[in-house]
Enzyme design. Structure first.
Site, PDB file in Angstrom:
ATOM      1  CD  GLU A 168       9.464   6.530 -20.304  1.00 52.92           C
ATOM      2  OE1 GLU A 168      10.488   5.993 -20.777  1.00 52.92           O
ATOM      3  OE2 GLU A 168       9.436   7.050 -19.183  1.00 52.92           O
ATOM      4  CB  CYS A 221      14.152  10.808 -17.966  1.00 50.61           C
ATOM      5  SG  CYS A 221      14.171  10.549 -19.755  1.00 50.61           S
ATOM      6  CB  CYS A 271      10.575  10.017 -21.609  1.00 51.65           C
ATOM      7  SG  CYS A 271      11.698   8.693 -22.079  1.00 51.65           S
ATOM      8  CG  ASN A 283      15.863   0.486 -20.261  1.00 49.91           C
ATOM      9  OD1 ASN A 283      15.236  -0.545 -20.042  1.00 49.91           O
ATOM     10  ND2 ASN A 283      16.891   0.848 -19.520  1.00 49.91           N
ATOM     11  CG  MET A 284      18.293  -1.415 -27.125  1.00 52.91           C
ATOM     12  SD  MET A 284      17.688  -1.644 -28.815  1.00 52.91           S
ATOM     13  CE  MET A 284      17.761   0.024 -29.425  1.00 52.91           C
ATOM     14  CD  GLU A 285      21.413   1.232 -20.654  1.00 54.09           C
ATOM     15  OE1 GLU A 285      22.333   0.440 -20.344  1.00 54.09           O
ATOM     16  OE2 GLU A 285      20.719   1.822 -19.815  1.00 54.09           O
ATOM     17  CG  HIS A 312      14.929   7.182 -22.805  1.00 51.38           C
ATOM     18  ND1 HIS A 312      15.015   8.006 -21.717  1.00 51.38           N
ATOM     19  CD2 HIS A 312      16.107   7.321 -23.478  1.00 51.38           C
ATOM     20  CE1 HIS A 312      16.191   8.630 -21.720  1.00 51.38           C
ATOM     21  NE2 HIS A 312      16.868   8.226 -22.782  1.00 51.38           N
TER      22      HIS A 312
END
Ligand SMILES: [Zn+2]
Length: 293
Positions: A103, A128, A131, A88-90, A101
């Protein structure tokens, strides 16, 4: 080896660590070929599923999660037998819709790696809803298995009464081969050429807004992202997000982007331009170069 792998590597069994180390050099692209997978299985005696679960901490180490501090790792199994990391990357300080996300990251990695589908995806937390919907767009959505530390189930069991491409009369699917060769650009610039090739392979059956982003980093490497559209619209993955996620998996620091280009179809119903600029601005990065063709 990228320093992010040092800590999780120390938690692995000695045979797995020894077999893995030669594969994690500076050229590691967060992917394992089928031959490398066979080497790891022979060295450890683990079966496919157990080996992927053992490797998950390394995938999760690629996570950039300054907001949630929730580090998700995923490994997608391509139909070729190759395996692909995702994480994941924010974006610190920015709207959560910029996020990618784990996935999505693993599936993008597989798609950019030339796969036309994935057979199984291993994740360290249950997928989630976003995804699940994203994966329901895949060419292999009907047969895809989701492997969790304590469960192995079909994607469809996570999605009773699902909504998908067929509900909008779309027979195409994400990761099925695309060739939008109507997109043409006269340019010798390798960055624009990379964006053109990626845009021709983008997936946008609902808007025809075929698009791709190519990023060039301080070390000269180029990473692309193709637009991946979704029947439920919001789970669509913009090309800038995919390019950033792919670069992070490749070991790049997004603070070292030197050029960013977006190429898209002029005939699409939508444009990625404003969204891509916003993401780039969030990175405090360079100005977006843009062409609609
Ligand atoms: Zn998710």
């Amino acid at each position: 080896m990228h320093p992010r792998f040092a800590k999780p590597l120390d938690t692995l069994s000695a045979p797995l660590k020894a077999a893995l180390l030669p594969m994690l050099g500076d050229d590691f692209q967060a992917r394992f070929t089928a031959d490398q997978v066979a080497t790891l299985k022979a060295a450890t005696g683990l079966d496919d599923r157990a080996l992927r679960l053992a490797l998950l901490p390394l995938a999760a180490a690629c996570s950039v999660a300054p907001i949630s501090k929730f580090f998700v790792g995923a490994i997608a199994c391509g139909l070729s037998g190759n395996w692909y990391f995702g994480a994941n990357m924010e974006f610190a300080g920015q709207g959560l819709f910029h996020s990618v996300h784990a996935e999505q990251s693993a599936i993008s990695n597989a798609w950019l790696g030339g796969e036309t589908g994935i057979s199984e995806i291993t994740v360290n937390y249950t997928p989630c809803g976003h995804c699940r919907q994203f994966m329901n767009e895949l060419s292999t959505a009907k047969t895809l298995k989701v492997s969790l530390p304590d469960d192995l189930s079909a994607l469809q069991s996570f999605l009773p009464h699902s909504f998908g491409p067929a509900d909008l009369d779309i027979t195409d699917a994400l990761m099925s081969p695309q060739s939008h060769d109507e997109l043409q650009l006269e340019s010798d610039d390798p960055l624009w050429q990379a964006a053109l090739a990626a845009a021709r392979q983008s997936y946008a059956p609902y808007s025809q807004g075929y698009a791709a982003v190519a990023l060039q980093f301080a070390d000269g490497r180029i990473f692309c992202g193709r637009y991946a559209e979704n029947a439920a619209f919001n789970p669509s993955l913009p090309p800038m997000q995919m390019a950033c996620a792919h670069a992070v998996l490749g070991g790049e620091d997004l603070a070292t982007i030197r050029r960013a280009v977006l190429l898209e179809s002029k005939d699409g119903q939508i444009s990625q331009q404003d969204s891509a600029r916003a993401t780039l601005k969030a990175l405090g990065s360079v100005e977006l170069e843009y062409q609609a063709v």
